[in-house]
Scaffold this motif. Structure first.
Motif, PDB file in Angstrom:
ATOM      1  N   THR A  67       2.122   5.976  -5.484  1.00 29.65           N
ATOM      2  CA  THR A  67       0.944   5.104  -5.604  1.00 29.65           C
ATOM      3  C   THR A  67       1.308   3.621  -5.575  1.00 29.65           C
ATOM      4  O   THR A  67       0.652   2.829  -4.900  1.00 29.65           O
ATOM      5  N   LYS A  68       2.340   3.207  -6.272  1.00 33.67           N
ATOM      6  CA  LYS A  68       2.699   1.783  -6.341  1.00 33.67           C
ATOM      7  C   LYS A  68       3.118   1.218  -4.993  1.00 33.67           C
ATOM      8  O   LYS A  68       2.998   0.024  -4.751  1.00 33.67           O
ATOM      9  N   LYS A  69       3.581   2.070  -4.068  1.00 34.18           N
ATOM     10  CA  LYS A  69       3.990   1.624  -2.739  1.00 34.18           C
ATOM     11  C   LYS A  69       2.843   1.687  -1.731  1.00 34.18           C
ATOM     12  O   LYS A  69       2.974   1.209  -0.616  1.00 34.18           O
ATOM     13  N   SER A  70       1.726   2.269  -2.113  1.00 34.53           N
ATOM     14  CA  SER A  70       0.603   2.473  -1.199  1.00 34.53           C
ATOM     15  C   SER A  70      -0.299   1.242  -1.140  1.00 34.53           C
ATOM     16  O   SER A  70      -0.708   0.717  -2.183  1.00 34.53           O
ATOM     17  N   PRO A  71      -0.668   0.770   0.056  1.00 35.73           N
ATOM     18  CA  PRO A  71      -1.596  -0.370   0.160  1.00 35.73           C
ATOM     19  C   PRO A  71      -3.011  -0.016  -0.303  1.00 35.73           C
ATOM     20  O   PRO A  71      -3.807  -0.913  -0.570  1.00 35.73           O
ATOM     21  N   ILE A 117      -3.550   2.162  -2.971  1.00 37.89           N
ATOM     22  CA  ILE A 117      -3.301   2.801  -4.264  1.00 37.89           C
ATOM     23  C   ILE A 117      -3.608   4.305  -4.238  1.00 37.89           C
ATOM     24  O   ILE A 117      -4.091   4.891  -5.200  1.00 37.89           O
ATOM     25  N   PHE A 118      -3.292   4.927  -3.098  1.00 34.79           N
ATOM     26  CA  PHE A 118      -3.528   6.353  -2.900  1.00 34.79           C
ATOM     27  C   PHE A 118      -2.901   7.156  -4.041  1.00 34.79           C
ATOM     28  O   PHE A 118      -1.741   6.982  -4.373  1.00 34.79           O
ATOM     29  N   GLY A 156     -11.023   8.279  -8.009  1.00 38.56           N
ATOM     30  CA  GLY A 156      -9.665   8.495  -7.535  1.00 38.56           C
ATOM     31  C   GLY A 156      -9.496   7.913  -6.154  1.00 38.56           C
ATOM     32  O   GLY A 156     -10.387   8.029  -5.304  1.00 38.56           O
ATOM     33  N   SER A 157      -8.365   7.258  -5.915  1.00 38.08           N
ATOM     34  CA  SER A 157      -8.103   6.704  -4.595  1.00 38.08           C
ATOM     35  C   SER A 157      -7.649   7.841  -3.678  1.00 38.08           C
ATOM     36  O   SER A 157      -6.568   8.401  -3.844  1.00 38.08           O
ATOM     37  N   ALA A 158      -8.500   8.169  -2.714  1.00 30.93           N
ATOM     38  CA  ALA A 158      -8.267   9.343  -1.866  1.00 30.93           C
ATOM     39  C   ALA A 158      -7.997   8.984  -0.404  1.00 30.93           C
ATOM     40  O   ALA A 158      -7.887   9.874   0.422  1.00 30.93           O
ATOM     41  N   GLY A 159      -7.907   7.696  -0.078  1.00 32.10           N
ATOM     42  CA  GLY A 159      -7.672   7.288   1.301  1.00 32.10           C
ATOM     43  C   GLY A 159      -6.274   6.725   1.487  1.00 32.10           C
ATOM     44  O   GLY A 159      -5.840   5.876   0.716  1.00 32.10           O
ATOM     45  N   GLN A 160      -5.581   7.177   2.526  1.00 34.81           N
ATOM     46  CA  GLN A 160      -4.244   6.659   2.798  1.00 34.81           C
ATOM     47  C   GLN A 160      -4.267   5.460   3.748  1.00 34.81           C
ATOM     48  O   GLN A 160      -3.422   4.572   3.647  1.00 34.81           O
ATOM     49  N   LEU A 188      -8.986   1.915   1.660  1.00 34.96           N
ATOM     50  CA  LEU A 188      -9.414   2.241   0.310  1.00 34.96           C
ATOM     51  C   LEU A 188     -10.687   3.073   0.382  1.00 34.96           C
ATOM     52  O   LEU A 188     -11.728   2.606   0.848  1.00 34.96           O
ATOM     53  N   GLY A 189     -10.595   4.298  -0.021  1.00 35.86           N
ATOM     54  CA  GLY A 189     -11.730   5.206  -0.082  1.00 35.86           C
ATOM     55  C   GLY A 189     -11.649   5.958  -1.392  1.00 35.86           C
ATOM     56  O   GLY A 189     -10.698   6.695  -1.642  1.00 35.86           O
ATOM     57  N   LEU A 190     -12.624   5.718  -2.265  1.00 37.97           N
ATOM     58  CA  LEU A 190     -12.598   6.308  -3.595  1.00 37.97           C
ATOM     59  C   LEU A 190     -13.420   7.584  -3.645  1.00 37.97           C
ATOM     60  O   LEU A 190     -14.545   7.625  -3.142  1.00 37.97           O
TER      61      LEU A 190
END
Length: 147
Positions: free
Chosen positions: A53-57, A59-60, A89-93, A96-98
């Motif tokens: 998560t911390k590396k994801s733009p 916050i996936f 929950g952040s569900a987009g890689q 940003l799609g919650l």
């Protein structure tokens, strides 16, 4: 284990036959949700995350629990009308799609005790965000309203 998730409707049930006599109603609700992510009293807090998560733009993999106030006007100090409680929950890689599962619980006015359940995708960075209403619990026995 298997269990039925949907109860079928039998068309010869009396209540089903009388549905066409029901009056259609339109109810317009107008209120503001205040989502506070930081400070001494945040209303949305992260409770879990994936190892990446911390590396994801986007916050996936992050999961948040929410208890946001709902108010009459855009001012956070305006009259409260309820709470928005649930999880996101952040569900987009790629963007940003919650994934949002939230109950809007009304605590004042005509809709005191009523709730709306929202379940679906929120494209937070591409307004306007449209969310599907999953269920409604309506308790309406007073004449006063909140906007």
């Amino acid at each position: 284990m298997a269990m039925p998730l949907v109860h079928s409707i039998v068309e010869d049930d009396e209540w089903f036959q009388n549905l066409h006599y029901a009056k259609h109603m339109v109810t317009r609700l107008h209120f503001y949700l205040h989502d506070t992510l930081s400070g001494k009293n945040p209303s949305s807090v992260q409770v879990a995350q994936a190892s990446t998560t911390k590396k994801s733009p986007t916050i996936f993999g992050a999961v948040f629990i929410v208890d946001d106030p709902l108010t009459e006007t855009p001012e956070p100090t305006s009259r409260p009308v309820g709470r928005a409680q649930g999880l996101e929950g952040s569900a987009g890689q790629q963007e940003l799609g919650l994934l949002v599962d939230m109950n809007f619980v009304f605590t004042t006015g005509m809709f005191n005790g009523s709730s709306l359940t929202i379940l679906g995708r929120n494209t937070a960075l591409r307004p306007p965000s449209e969310m599907p209403i999953f269920a409604i619990t309506w308790i309406c026995d007073r004449k006063d309203t909140f906007s």
